[in-house]
Write a protein that holds these residues in place. Structure first.
Motif, PDB file in Angstrom:
ATOM      1  N   LYS A 263       0.829  -1.217   0.000  1.00 33.94           N
ATOM      2  CA  LYS A 263       0.000   0.000   0.000  1.00 33.94           C
ATOM      3  C   LYS A 263       0.856   1.258   0.000  1.00 33.94           C
ATOM      4  O   LYS A 263       0.427   2.318  -0.491  1.00 33.94           O
ATOM      5  CB  LYS A 263      -0.928  -0.009   1.212  1.00 33.94           C
ATOM      6  CG  LYS A 263      -2.043   1.008   1.145  1.00 33.94           C
ATOM      7  CD  LYS A 263      -3.064   0.794   2.247  1.00 33.94           C
ATOM      8  CE  LYS A 263      -4.237   1.770   2.106  1.00 33.94           C
ATOM      9  NZ  LYS A 263      -5.264   1.547   3.159  1.00 33.94           N
ATOM     10  N   ALA A 264       2.080   1.176   0.518  1.00 32.63           N
ATOM     11  CA  ALA A 264       2.956   2.345   0.577  1.00 32.63           C
ATOM     12  C   ALA A 264       3.752   2.574  -0.705  1.00 32.63           C
ATOM     13  O   ALA A 264       4.349   3.645  -0.882  1.00 32.63           O
ATOM     14  CB  ALA A 264       3.924   2.199   1.759  1.00 32.63           C
ATOM     15  N   LEU A 265       3.769   1.620  -1.601  1.00 26.66           N
ATOM     16  CA  LEU A 265       4.634   1.713  -2.786  1.00 26.66           C
ATOM     17  C   LEU A 265       4.236   2.808  -3.777  1.00 26.66           C
ATOM     18  O   LEU A 265       5.117   3.475  -4.335  1.00 26.66           O
ATOM     19  CB  LEU A 265       4.696   0.361  -3.496  1.00 26.66           C
ATOM     20  CG  LEU A 265       5.458  -0.734  -2.744  1.00 26.66           C
ATOM     21  CD1 LEU A 265       5.317  -2.068  -3.473  1.00 26.66           C
ATOM     22  CD2 LEU A 265       6.931  -0.361  -2.602  1.00 26.66           C
ATOM     23  N   PRO A 266       2.940   3.031  -4.068  1.00 23.30           N
ATOM     24  CA  PRO A 266       2.604   4.068  -5.057  1.00 23.30           C
ATOM     25  C   PRO A 266       3.179   5.433  -4.728  1.00 23.30           C
ATOM     26  O   PRO A 266       3.695   6.127  -5.615  1.00 23.30           O
ATOM     27  CB  PRO A 266       1.073   4.063  -5.041  1.00 23.30           C
ATOM     28  CG  PRO A 266       0.703   2.678  -4.651  1.00 23.30           C
ATOM     29  CD  PRO A 266       1.742   2.287  -3.645  1.00 23.30           C
ATOM     30  N   ALA A 267       3.106   5.837  -3.474  1.00 25.14           N
ATOM     31  CA  ALA A 267       3.633   7.152  -3.092  1.00 25.14           C
ATOM     32  C   ALA A 267       5.142   7.218  -3.286  1.00 25.14           C
ATOM     33  O   ALA A 267       5.699   8.288  -3.579  1.00 25.14           O
ATOM     34  CB  ALA A 267       3.270   7.460  -1.644  1.00 25.14           C
ATOM     35  N   LEU A 268       5.832   6.094  -3.145  1.00 25.02           N
ATOM     36  CA  LEU A 268       7.288   6.064  -3.275  1.00 25.02           C
ATOM     37  C   LEU A 268       7.738   6.001  -4.732  1.00 25.02           C
ATOM     38  O   LEU A 268       8.764   6.578  -5.095  1.00 25.02           O
ATOM     39  CB  LEU A 268       7.853   4.858  -2.516  1.00 25.02           C
ATOM     40  CG  LEU A 268       7.676   4.901  -0.995  1.00 25.02           C
ATOM     41  CD1 LEU A 268       7.993   3.536  -0.384  1.00 25.02           C
ATOM     42  CD2 LEU A 268       8.579   5.976  -0.386  1.00 25.02           C
ATOM     43  N   LEU A 269       6.979   5.316  -5.573  1.00 22.57           N
ATOM     44  CA  LEU A 269       7.393   5.118  -6.961  1.00 22.57           C
ATOM     45  C   LEU A 269       6.792   6.143  -7.912  1.00 22.57           C
ATOM     46  O   LEU A 269       7.363   6.414  -8.970  1.00 22.57           O
ATOM     47  CB  LEU A 269       7.034   3.693  -7.413  1.00 22.57           C
ATOM     48  CG  LEU A 269       7.812   2.588  -6.694  1.00 22.57           C
ATOM     49  CD1 LEU A 269       7.254   1.217  -7.072  1.00 22.57           C
ATOM     50  CD2 LEU A 269       9.296   2.656  -7.027  1.00 22.57           C
ATOM     51  N   GLY A 270       5.639   6.706  -7.583  1.00 18.52           N
ATOM     52  CA  GLY A 270       5.043   7.739  -8.413  1.00 18.52           C
ATOM     53  C   GLY A 270       4.305   7.197  -9.619  1.00 18.52           C
ATOM     54  O   GLY A 270       4.488   6.046 -10.032  1.00 18.52           O
ATOM     55  N   ALA A 271       3.480   8.052 -10.215  1.00 20.14           N
ATOM     56  CA  ALA A 271       2.638   7.639 -11.340  1.00 20.14           C
ATOM     57  C   ALA A 271       3.378   7.630 -12.665  1.00 20.14           C
ATOM     58  O   ALA A 271       2.939   7.011 -13.638  1.00 20.14           O
ATOM     59  CB  ALA A 271       1.418   8.555 -11.447  1.00 20.14           C
ATOM     60  N   GLU A 272       4.519   8.351 -12.728  1.00 22.33           N
ATOM     61  CA  GLU A 272       5.307   8.384 -13.950  1.00 22.33           C
ATOM     62  C   GLU A 272       6.736   8.000 -13.624  1.00 22.33           C
ATOM     63  O   GLU A 272       7.233   8.262 -12.530  1.00 22.33           O
ATOM     64  CB  GLU A 272       5.270   9.778 -14.585  1.00 22.33           C
ATOM     65  CG  GLU A 272       3.898  10.196 -15.099  1.00 22.33           C
ATOM     66  CD  GLU A 272       3.937  11.532 -15.799  1.00 22.33           C
ATOM     67  OE1 GLU A 272       4.897  12.316 -15.561  1.00 22.33           O
ATOM     68  OE2 GLU A 272       3.016  11.812 -16.586  1.00 22.33           O
ATOM     69  N   ARG A 273       7.392   7.402 -14.597  1.00 19.57           N
ATOM     70  CA  ARG A 273       8.779   7.003 -14.361  1.00 19.57           C
ATOM     71  C   ARG A 273       9.574   7.105 -15.651  1.00 19.57           C
ATOM     72  O   ARG A 273       9.027   7.025 -16.757  1.00 19.57           O
ATOM     73  CB  ARG A 273       8.847   5.566 -13.817  1.00 19.57           C
ATOM     74  CG  ARG A 273       8.408   4.496 -14.786  1.00 19.57           C
ATOM     75  CD  ARG A 273       8.273   3.139 -14.113  1.00 19.57           C
ATOM     76  NE  ARG A 273       9.532   2.560 -13.701  1.00 19.57           N
ATOM     77  CZ  ARG A 273      10.296   1.816 -14.488  1.00 19.57           C
ATOM     78  NH1 ARG A 273       9.938   1.585 -15.738  1.00 19.57           N
ATOM     79  NH2 ARG A 273      11.416   1.302 -14.039  1.00 19.57           N
ATOM     80  N   THR A 274      10.864   7.275 -15.492  1.00 17.32           N
ATOM     81  CA  THR A 274      11.771   7.267 -16.628  1.00 17.32           C
ATOM     82  C   THR A 274      12.437   5.902 -16.687  1.00 17.32           C
ATOM     83  O   THR A 274      12.135   5.006 -15.898  1.00 17.32           O
ATOM     84  CB  THR A 274      12.826   8.369 -16.492  1.00 17.32           C
ATOM     85  OG1 THR A 274      13.518   8.202 -15.248  1.00 17.32           O
ATOM     86  CG2 THR A 274      12.180   9.749 -16.510  1.00 17.32           C
ATOM     87  N   ALA A 275      13.359   5.756 -17.622  1.00 13.76           N
ATOM     88  CA  ALA A 275      14.056   4.475 -17.776  1.00 13.76           C
ATOM     89  C   ALA A 275      14.763   4.096 -16.485  1.00 13.76           C
ATOM     90  O   ALA A 275      15.245   4.955 -15.736  1.00 13.76           O
ATOM     91  CB  ALA A 275      15.061   4.565 -18.916  1.00 13.76           C
ATOM     92  N   CYS A 276      14.819   2.818 -16.206  1.00 12.62           N
ATOM     93  CA  CYS A 276      15.486   2.329 -14.999  1.00 12.62           C
ATOM     94  C   CYS A 276      16.958   2.740 -15.009  1.00 12.62           C
ATOM     95  O   CYS A 276      17.676   2.459 -15.971  1.00 12.62           O
ATOM     96  CB  CYS A 276      15.371   0.810 -14.924  1.00 12.62           C
ATOM     97  SG  CYS A 276      16.319   0.102 -13.554  1.00 12.62           S
TER      98      CYS A 276
END
Length: 294
Positions: A246-259
């Protein structure tokens, strides 16, 4: 040069004890077809705090797949096919270390694969590829899992070697002692291989959260693994596992760039078969997994 952004989709593969995501909005179970057969179950999709989420019960609802019969290739293909960018494995494991006690979590970063009855690659005759799994988990994703665990008040250990055994039986005492002492392993489970290898072939970031349920069979004060004890520990672990997710979305965010660690570019130079020698039928099966490079 800036990296293009994409929508984050956090995919959770839940093992024993994890069968849902709390608070998922617009939750829908969807059937996903793959060239590798049916996944373990339908995939639950929705959003959590504005971030796309997917949940796949590794053993199927009702625990219908043994570790050896889990359709690992279909599972990873299905997640890639629906747009997953980050895969979190949450699974029950035994411990080889006194300090890794039942109820604790371990963010795994290495594996020893002792499985033998499973298909371990999407590639083969008709299209050969070799990816590196020197570092089989994604540090960025593991960081998020560690932070989420600490925020939820979970006792979490960062780093550890996971011994993947075939199962479904638990270890003999001799095996348990060998894995612990001679091989230096930290936890033992039955499902993270070939899952982690396949995630790397599919260019998906992968992190493994091991939820400790027991001390395997090496511990002189705990004796052989007892399934009743495991089930009792699973209850508390499951609550903590859901809190972590449940805590992961706030940490990873809705958008991301390349790993930044290259997980999403693992196939860049991996395919060895010459273009004119590649089997079209094999390539068709690789459309989701390797479409970026094929």
């Amino acid at each position: 040069m800036t990296q293009p952004q994409t929508d984050t989709m956090i995919a959770v593969i839940g093992g024993s004890g994890i069968y849902e995501i709390d608070g998922l909005e617009d939750a829908t179970w969807q059937t996903v077809e793959t060239p590798w057969g049916a996944p373990s179950d339908q995939i639950l999709t929705g959003t959590l705090d504005g971030v796309k989420m997917a949940f796949l019960p590794r053993h199927g609802r009702g625990h219908v797949h043994s570790p050896s019969t889990v359709p690992y290739r279909a599972n990873i293909d299905a997640l890639k096919r629906i747009g997953a960018t980050d895969v979190i494995s949450v699974s029950a494991c035994g411990s080889f270390r006194e300090e890794l006690a039942p109820g604790h979590f371990v963010i795994v970063d290495q594996f020893i694969d002792r499985t033998f009855a499973r298909e371990k690659s999407f590639f083969g005759t008709g299209c050969v590829a070799h990816v590196s799994v020197a570092h089989p988990t994604c540090p960025r994703l593991s960081d998020a899992c560690e932070t989420a665990a600490k925020g939820a008040g979970i006792t979490v250990h960062r780093g550890g070697t996971y011994l993947a055994m075939e199962g479904p039986q638990f270890s003999s005492i001799a095996e348990s002692k060998m894995y612990r002492v001679a091989w230096g392993c930290d936890v033992i489970g039955m499902t993270n291989m070939p899952e982690a290898k396949l995630a790397r072939e599919a260019e998906l970031c992968y992190a493994s959260v091991a939820m400790i349920t027991d001390y395997d069979s090496w511990h002189p004060e705990h004796g052989a693994v007892d399934i009743n004890d495991i089930i009792a520990t699973l209850g508390a672990n499951s609550d903590n596992g859901r809190a972590l997710v449940k805590a992961l979305p706030a940490l990873l965010g809705a958008e991301r760039t390349a790993c930044p660690h290259g997980c999403n570019r693992a196939l860049e130079f991996a395919i060895m078969t010459a273009p004119d020698k590649r089997d079209p039928a094999v390539l068709a099966k690789l459309d989701a997994v390797a479409g970026r490079v094929l």
